[in-house]
Design an enzyme around this catalytic site. Structure first.
Site, short mmCIF file in Angstrom:
data_model
loop_
_atom_site.label_atom_id
_atom_site.label_comp_id
_atom_site.label_asym_id
_atom_site.label_seq_id
_atom_site.Cartn_x
_atom_site.Cartn_y
_atom_site.Cartn_z
N ASP A 62 0.82 -1.22 -0.07
CA ASP A 62 0.10 -0.09 0.02
C ASP A 62 0.99 1.25 -0.05
O ASP A 62 1.94 1.06 0.29
CB ASP A 62 -0.81 0.09 1.29
N ASP A 64 -0.28 5.12 0.94
CA ASP A 64 -0.52 6.02 1.92
C ASP A 64 -0.46 5.70 3.14
O ASP A 64 -0.86 4.32 3.59
CB ASP A 64 -1.93 6.74 1.63
#
Length: 270
Positions: A62, A64
């Site tokens: 991922d 963020d």
């Protein structure tokens, strides 16, 4: 020669998996998959996760609050105005915690923001995104063991592509993210609803697609949010990252939960 090289690489990965599993699985694992602590490690299946990352064919990160230290969408929203920033941050927290379906939160946030291409360019210039400490070292360690690295994010491709460039991740084949659409003058138009990461369960679809396309046996997902945890299965293991934001559901459900990438690096270098 290409077929021979692929066969040799596959054989090496298989040997690594066998060695890692032999070493890791010799430790006791909670049969009920409840949260455990093992030499400072936290998770529902810590040793299996460590074995998986040690022998992974591919790792999906991922972006963020995992690859970078902030939520890119929140940074962009705050750059538009304090009021917009506050509203969007609330939606982001709900989406990452799993209390609101991701596609609903994404649509709502974009309706509030309606960022232009110029807004994004200005934001990245005035507020460059920073890598989470230790992340780049983990990526290098993974590449040294011939593990492919992907960025799989519910964030915006326009903000993630520059990050991919720095990490040496191919934007066309190794980045899966939401794509914003603009009018000819750069004004916000909409987002591409066909991107798998635009909906809940999208990251699981990406992992399944990668396994089918490349023949990967072991794929690990690393991230801070509920949408990342949804990728297991088909991901072999999910490593939750809480160095930036701690989400209770993720902390309780991750196979291995870490707050510092040094923990992952130590396993990769063991």
């Amino acid at each position: 020669p290409k077929i021979k090289n692929r066969t040799m690489a596959s054989g090496l990965r298989a040997m690594r998996r066998l060695m890692a599993l032999t070493l890791r699985l010799s430790a006791p694992v909670d049969p009920h998959r409840t949260s455990i602590r093992c030499f400072g490690s936290v998770g529902v299946n810590v040793e299996v996760a460590k074995a998986a990352i040690s022998s992974a064919d591919a790792v999906c990160f991922d972006v963020d609050s995992t690859v970078i230290t902030e939520e890119g969408i929140d940074v962009l929203a705050a750059s538009l105005s304090p009021e917009v920033g506050k509203k969007v941050a609330e939606f982001t927290a709900n989406a990452m915690g799993g209390s609101v379906p991701f596609h609903v939160a994404l649509s709502n946030r974009l309706e509030i923001m309606q960022p232009s291409m110029q807004d994004i360019e200005k934001c990245l210039k005035e507020h460059p995104l920073e890598f989470t400490p230790g992340l780049e070292d983990v990526v290098k360690a993974l590449r040294s063991q011939n593990t492919d690295v992907y960025l799989v994010s519910g964030g915006f491709r326009q903000m993630i592509d520059p990050i991919a460039d720095v990490l040496g991740v191919d934007k066309k084949t190794q980045v899966y993210a939401n794509n914003l659409l603009f009018h000819e003058d750069g004004a916000y138009k909409s987002f591409d609803a066909e991107e798998p990461t635009s909906r809940a369960g999208g990251k699981a679809k990406v992992v399944a697609m990668l396994k089918e396309k490349h023949g990967y046996d072991t794929v690990v997902m690393i991230g801070d949010g509920a949408t990342d945890m949804e990728a297991r299965p088909p991901a072999s293991a999910f490593i939750g990252y809480g160095g930036i934001s701690i989400r209770e559901a993720v902390q309780k459900g991750a196979d291995w939960y870490v707050t510092d990438f040094q923990e992952v690096l130590d396993v990769l270098k063991a």
